[in-house]
Design a protein around this motif. Structure first.
Motif, PDB file in Angstrom:
ATOM      1  N   HIS A   1    -102.606 -47.861  -1.643  1.00 37.09           N
ATOM      2  CA  HIS A   1    -102.147 -49.523  -1.278  1.00 37.09           C
ATOM      3  C   HIS A   1    -101.904 -49.770  -2.793  1.00 37.09           C
ATOM      4  O   HIS A   1    -101.742 -50.027  -3.243  1.00 37.09           O
ATOM      5  N   ALA A   2    -103.221 -49.417  -3.599  1.00 39.99           N
ATOM      6  CA  ALA A   2    -104.081 -49.712  -4.336  1.00 39.99           C
ATOM      7  C   ALA A   2    -104.481 -48.296  -5.746  1.00 39.99           C
ATOM      8  O   ALA A   2    -105.569 -48.119  -5.198  1.00 39.99           O
ATOM      9  N   PHE A   3    -104.261 -48.149  -6.737  1.00 37.72           N
ATOM     10  CA  PHE A   3    -104.924 -47.190  -7.772  1.00 37.72           C
ATOM     11  C   PHE A   3    -106.077 -47.377  -8.101  1.00 37.72           C
ATOM     12  O   PHE A   3    -106.958 -46.474  -7.768  1.00 37.72           O
ATOM     13  N   TRP A   4    -106.724 -48.964  -8.407  1.00 38.99           N
ATOM     14  CA  TRP A   4    -108.253 -48.801  -8.346  1.00 38.99           C
ATOM     15  C   TRP A   4    -108.830 -48.483  -6.848  1.00 38.99           C
ATOM     16  O   TRP A   4    -110.051 -48.119  -7.253  1.00 38.99           O
ATOM     17  N   PHE A   5    -108.290 -48.965  -5.989  1.00 41.86           N
ATOM     18  CA  PHE A   5    -109.010 -48.641  -4.511  1.00 41.86           C
ATOM     19  C   PHE A   5    -108.996 -47.357  -4.602  1.00 41.86           C
ATOM     20  O   PHE A   5    -110.156 -46.776  -3.676  1.00 41.86           O
ATOM     21  N   TYR A   6    -108.128 -46.644  -4.620  1.00 34.32           N
ATOM     22  CA  TYR A   6    -108.140 -45.149  -5.060  1.00 34.32           C
ATOM     23  C   TYR A   6    -109.148 -44.566  -5.319  1.00 34.32           C
ATOM     24  O   TYR A   6    -109.585 -43.538  -5.058  1.00 34.32           O
ATOM     25  N   VAL A   7    -109.159 -44.906  -6.863  1.00 37.21           N
ATOM     26  CA  VAL A   7    -110.025 -44.407  -7.229  1.00 37.21           C
ATOM     27  C   VAL A   7    -111.492 -44.626  -7.303  1.00 37.21           C
ATOM     28  O   VAL A   7    -112.802 -43.837  -6.969  1.00 37.21           O
ATOM     29  N   VAL A   8    -112.137 -45.996  -7.016  1.00 34.82           N
ATOM     30  CA  VAL A   8    -112.815 -46.076  -6.376  1.00 34.82           C
ATOM     31  C   VAL A   8    -113.416 -45.083  -4.683  1.00 34.82           C
ATOM     32  O   VAL A   8    -114.871 -44.822  -4.018  1.00 34.82           O
ATOM     33  N   ASN A   9    -112.275 -44.966  -4.059  1.00 42.12           N
ATOM     34  CA  ASN A   9    -112.752 -44.314  -2.863  1.00 42.12           C
ATOM     35  C   ASN A   9    -113.240 -42.959  -3.208  1.00 42.12           C
ATOM     36  O   ASN A   9    -113.843 -42.188  -2.841  1.00 42.12           O
ATOM     37  N   ALA A  10    -112.042 -42.978  -4.281  1.00 36.75           N
ATOM     38  CA  ALA A  10    -112.389 -40.551  -5.017  1.00 36.75           C
ATOM     39  C   ALA A  10    -114.038 -40.602  -5.141  1.00 36.75           C
ATOM     40  O   ALA A  10    -115.038 -39.442  -4.698  1.00 36.75           O
ATOM     41  N   ALA A  11    -114.739 -42.020  -5.836  1.00 37.71           N
ATOM     42  CA  ALA A  11    -115.539 -41.763  -6.903  1.00 37.71           C
ATOM     43  C   ALA A  11    -117.129 -41.521  -5.619  1.00 37.71           C
ATOM     44  O   ALA A  11    -117.979 -40.985  -4.886  1.00 37.71           O
ATOM     45  N   LEU A  12    -116.670 -42.977  -4.530  1.00 38.21           N
ATOM     46  CA  LEU A  12    -117.622 -41.927  -3.348  1.00 38.21           C
ATOM     47  C   LEU A  12    -117.525 -41.390  -2.240  1.00 38.21           C
ATOM     48  O   LEU A  12    -117.973 -40.746  -1.874  1.00 38.21           O
ATOM     49  N   VAL A  13    -116.226 -40.813  -2.204  1.00 35.74           N
ATOM     50  CA  VAL A  13    -116.526 -39.761  -1.399  1.00 35.74           C
ATOM     51  C   VAL A  13    -116.862 -38.751  -2.037  1.00 35.74           C
ATOM     52  O   VAL A  13    -117.840 -37.917  -1.637  1.00 35.74           O
ATOM     53  N   ALA A  14    -116.827 -38.399  -3.425  1.00 35.89           N
ATOM     54  CA  ALA A  14    -118.054 -37.611  -4.976  1.00 35.89           C
ATOM     55  C   ALA A  14    -119.470 -38.166  -4.196  1.00 35.89           C
ATOM     56  O   ALA A  14    -119.779 -36.526  -3.811  1.00 35.89           O
ATOM     57  N   MET A  15    -119.335 -38.667  -4.103  1.00 34.69           N
ATOM     58  CA  MET A  15    -120.799 -39.129  -3.960  1.00 34.69           C
ATOM     59  C   MET A  15    -121.460 -38.588  -2.518  1.00 34.69           C
ATOM     60  O   MET A  15    -122.679 -38.784  -2.231  1.00 34.69           O
ATOM     61  N   ALA A  16    -121.213 -39.231  -1.407  1.00 37.53           N
ATOM     62  CA  ALA A  16    -120.971 -38.914  -0.221  1.00 37.53           C
ATOM     63  C   ALA A  16    -121.258 -37.429  -0.417  1.00 37.53           C
ATOM     64  O   ALA A  16    -122.182 -36.740   0.455  1.00 37.53           O
ATOM     65  N   LEU A  17    -120.462 -36.958  -0.494  1.00 32.77           N
ATOM     66  CA  LEU A  17    -120.309 -35.454  -0.217  1.00 32.77           C
ATOM     67  C   LEU A  17    -122.000 -34.652  -1.166  1.00 32.77           C
ATOM     68  O   LEU A  17    -122.316 -34.154  -0.963  1.00 32.77           O
ATOM     69  N   GLY A  18    -122.053 -34.750  -2.294  1.00 27.71           N
ATOM     70  CA  GLY A  18    -122.964 -34.343  -3.113  1.00 27.71           C
ATOM     71  C   GLY A  18    -124.893 -34.817  -2.341  1.00 27.71           C
ATOM     72  O   GLY A  18    -125.182 -34.444  -2.191  1.00 27.71           O
ATOM     73  N   LEU A  19    -124.355 -36.283  -1.932  1.00 30.68           N
ATOM     74  CA  LEU A  19    -125.429 -37.074  -1.219  1.00 30.68           C
ATOM     75  C   LEU A  19    -125.727 -35.867  -0.130  1.00 30.68           C
ATOM     76  O   LEU A  19    -127.138 -35.713   0.223  1.00 30.68           O
TER      77      LEU A  19
ATOM     78  N   THR B   1    -105.187 -34.293  -1.688  1.00 30.86           N
ATOM     79  CA  THR B   1    -105.761 -33.112  -2.572  1.00 30.86           C
ATOM     80  C   THR B   1    -106.716 -33.205  -3.689  1.00 30.86           C
ATOM     81  O   THR B   1    -108.080 -32.652  -4.770  1.00 30.86           O
ATOM     82  N   ALA B   2    -105.888 -34.080  -4.358  1.00 32.37           N
ATOM     83  CA  ALA B   2    -106.708 -34.280  -6.063  1.00 32.37           C
ATOM     84  C   ALA B   2    -108.617 -35.148  -5.381  1.00 32.37           C
ATOM     85  O   ALA B   2    -109.384 -34.530  -5.825  1.00 32.37           O
ATOM     86  N   LEU B   3    -108.585 -35.927  -4.677  1.00 35.51           N
ATOM     87  CA  LEU B   3    -109.699 -36.814  -4.289  1.00 35.51           C
ATOM     88  C   LEU B   3    -110.717 -34.955  -3.524  1.00 35.51           C
ATOM     89  O   LEU B   3    -111.627 -35.244  -4.098  1.00 35.51           O
ATOM     90  N   VAL B   4    -109.770 -33.871  -2.975  1.00 34.05           N
ATOM     91  CA  VAL B   4    -110.657 -33.318  -2.651  1.00 34.05           C
ATOM     92  C   VAL B   4    -111.072 -32.061  -3.978  1.00 34.05           C
ATOM     93  O   VAL B   4    -112.517 -31.685  -3.710  1.00 34.05           O
ATOM     94  N   LEU B   5    -110.639 -32.129  -4.406  1.00 36.47           N
ATOM     95  CA  LEU B   5    -110.807 -30.963  -5.433  1.00 36.47           C
ATOM     96  C   LEU B   5    -111.816 -31.317  -7.272  1.00 36.47           C
ATOM     97  O   LEU B   5    -112.225 -31.161  -7.965  1.00 36.47           O
ATOM     98  N   VAL B   6    -111.831 -32.914  -7.158  1.00 42.98           N
ATOM     99  CA  VAL B   6    -112.753 -33.955  -7.806  1.00 42.98           C
ATOM    100  C   VAL B   6    -113.849 -33.757  -7.229  1.00 42.98           C
ATOM    101  O   VAL B   6    -114.757 -33.870  -8.014  1.00 42.98           O
ATOM    102  N   SER B   7    -114.017 -34.392  -6.201  1.00 41.03           N
ATOM    103  CA  SER B   7    -114.994 -34.275  -4.984  1.00 41.03           C
ATOM    104  C   SER B   7    -115.753 -33.286  -5.453  1.00 41.03           C
ATOM    105  O   SER B   7    -117.257 -32.957  -5.860  1.00 41.03           O
ATOM    106  N   TYR B   8    -114.805 -31.920  -5.007  1.00 40.94           N
ATOM    107  CA  TYR B   8    -115.657 -30.371  -5.083  1.00 40.94           C
ATOM    108  C   TYR B   8    -116.799 -30.447  -6.104  1.00 40.94           C
ATOM    109  O   TYR B   8    -117.243 -29.961  -6.860  1.00 40.94           O
ATOM    110  N   ALA B   9    -115.702 -30.382  -6.951  1.00 41.97           N
ATOM    111  CA  ALA B   9    -116.103 -29.741  -8.632  1.00 41.97           C
ATOM    112  C   ALA B   9    -117.385 -30.966  -9.081  1.00 41.97           C
ATOM    113  O   ALA B   9    -118.100 -30.579  -9.402  1.00 41.97           O
ATOM    114  N   ILE B  10    -117.639 -32.229  -8.589  1.00 39.69           N
ATOM    115  CA  ILE B  10    -118.336 -32.675  -9.193  1.00 39.69           C
ATOM    116  C   ILE B  10    -119.464 -32.002  -8.621  1.00 39.69           C
ATOM    117  O   ILE B  10    -120.783 -32.138  -8.807  1.00 39.69           O
TER     118      ILE B  10
END
Length: 132
Positions: free
Chosen positions: A34-52, A106-115
């Protein structure tokens, strides 16, 4: 790393990827994209959850630091393969999402796994000696 530990890392990785992908599929159109800022926040949360969840699996299996690289690859493999297969069949499997969602997913997945990989490959901090 034993075969049994590898199986657990692969299973944990598949479950985390499945849960993150299901969340994306359910909430992408109405909330996440819906909004770019929310997408970025969601991507950060997914990356953190993956690492956790990767670190929880490391601790649960008492994996030594020297085996973290292989553990990270084993953890990430099911998600990367699953994301690739989903991406190849995106419009057929997820017709309710617009075509541009493929690039965002795809960007969400790649960024999350890269982190997660960067975090897993980080060397052990050296102890500082008291000598001056």
């Amino acid at each position: 790393m034993s075969k049994q530990d590898g199986m657990w890392f692969g299973l944990a990785g598949a479950l985390v990827w499945g849960a993150a992908t299901l969340f994306y599929v359910v909430f992408a159109r109405g909330v996440i994209e819906h909004a770019f800022w929310f997408y970025v926040v969601n991507a950060a949360l997914v990356a953190m959850a993956l690492g956790l969840f990767f670190h929880i699996t490391l601790r649960f299996l008492h994996t030594p630091r020297r085996q973290r690289r292989l553990a990270a690859l084993t953890f990430a493999a099911p998600g990367l393969v699953g994301a690739m297969l989903l991406g190849l069949n995106f419009s057929r499997l997820l017709p309710q999402l617009p075509p541009e969602s493929l690039g965002r997913y795809t960007a969400l997945v790649l960024v999350s796994y890269a982190i997660m990989m960067v975090e897993a490959l980080e060397p052990k901090p050296r102890k500082v000696s008291a000598r001056g």
